[in-house]
Design a protein around this motif. Sequence first.
Motif, short mmCIF file in Angstrom:
data_model
loop_
_atom_site.label_atom_id
_atom_site.label_comp_id
_atom_site.label_asym_id
_atom_site.label_seq_id
_atom_site.Cartn_x
_atom_site.Cartn_y
_atom_site.Cartn_z
N ARG A 31 0.82 -1.18 -0.22
CA ARG A 31 -0.02 0.15 -0.12
C ARG A 31 1.06 1.18 -0.09
NH1 ARG A 31 -5.46 0.66 3.27
NH2 ARG A 31 -6.14 -0.29 1.51
N ASP A 68 1.93 2.09 -3.53
CA ASP A 68 0.81 2.44 -4.35
C ASP A 68 0.66 3.95 -4.06
OD1 ASP A 68 0.47 0.24 -5.58
OD2 ASP A 68 -1.16 -0.60 -4.29
N ARG A 113 1.10 7.22 -6.54
CA ARG A 113 0.01 8.07 -6.72
C ARG A 113 0.38 9.29 -6.62
NH1 ARG A 113 -2.96 4.52 -3.37
NH2 ARG A 113 -4.29 2.83 -4.70
N GLU A 152 -4.63 9.20 -8.11
CA GLU A 152 -4.66 7.72 -8.51
C GLU A 152 -3.50 7.47 -9.76
OE1 GLU A 152 -8.18 7.33 -10.59
OE2 GLU A 152 -7.82 8.34 -12.09
#
Length: 431
Positions: free
Chosen positions: A115, A118, A122, A183
């Motif tokens: 996570r 990610d 992002r 995102e």
Amino acid sequence: MTASTEPGGDAPGVRASVDAVWRLESGRIIGGLARMVHDIGLAEELAQDALVAALEQWPESGVPDNPGAWLMAVGKRRAIDRIRRQQRFAHKLAEMGRDLESQAPPELDVPDEGRIEDDVLRLIFTACHPVLSMQARVALTLRMLGGLTTDEIAHAFLVSEATVAQRIVRAKRTLADAGVPFEVPQGDDRAARLSSVLEVVYLIFNEGYAASAGDAWVRTDLCQEALRLGRILAELAPGEPEVHGLAALMEIQASRTRARTGPSGEPIPLLEQDRGRWDRLLIHRGFASLLRAKAIGEPPGPYVLQAAIAATHAQALTADETDWTQIASLYEILANLAPSPVVELNRAVAVGRAHGPEAGLEIADALLDEPSLRGYHLLPSVRGDLLERLGRRAEAREQFERAAELTRNAPERAVLLDRAAALGGPAPDTR
């Protein structure tokens, strides 16, 4: 809570620890908070709140064993408090409450590595969004991912702190007004945004590698920051050959740092550098990144081609052993793939070495009417070198003097004036 620094320790030591943690962990913390609140401006405010709490509490309680997790936990609690005060975000509070209930207690809250990756990816794509100007992207990237202060960014790019602060504030506002989602884009949008990300990182590196202005030729801190960002990207996007190409290019170019300046900080041209001072570890890392890019099996992009050019230089143990024919061929491919006046100027240098100065000068002369190069000091510098090799000394002197007028970097100006003076004629006005 156990602590790596005893409670009641010296405040300066704790402050140094806080600064070090922030520099390393700010990207992860802001990225994790931005995933929760969907606003990188608010995420940075929350992270800064956590930083202030650390400065207040750690001198008494000691630096925790996992300071990054401590800061993240405090940031999350501040996020929940903020949302509680804003009833329109009640549904987000419920979602976050469920998430937090399934996690460890705040002081033991170690986020999942997948996570984290990610979140950082992002954050990179958001900070480098094309809706922002290039200057804003650079400032926001260094602020969010590098943990640099506005003062540090201002010093690096020789602008006022107020200017940097305005760029960052406007960038956050622009992202919010445009509704840019937090995102990683997909498909064609991902490819377009990735190009912007790589451009920002390479611009930061280039400003450190050959400073555009000021009294220093090399700014190692910016080079190191760009290398760090490039390495992060390579791990977060392992399937993108251009990411590895950029990492390879920066590693190999950075390997020359110790050999690029003389005792007084004066620039030393590539062909005059002591290659024994090149960092073989960085060259090895660059070659490894280039192999990773090639292993993906896609046609080489601009960064992979530039890395291949840098690798060709690195393979030559002496300047005389440089395979200029190979470099000229690579520049021709690059010029066809990503044409630009700067690429064409670099091709002129390579062709001039591979096929003689007259051939190189023909390419450089064709750029004289290029609007984007009219104030670019390297055009007359390259022409001066080619003219000197052709024995046209007076013309070469004029070109070096012209290049000296155009550059804003003091050490580079001094070298260009020295080259002009060595060609004879009246002494140039150095005022």
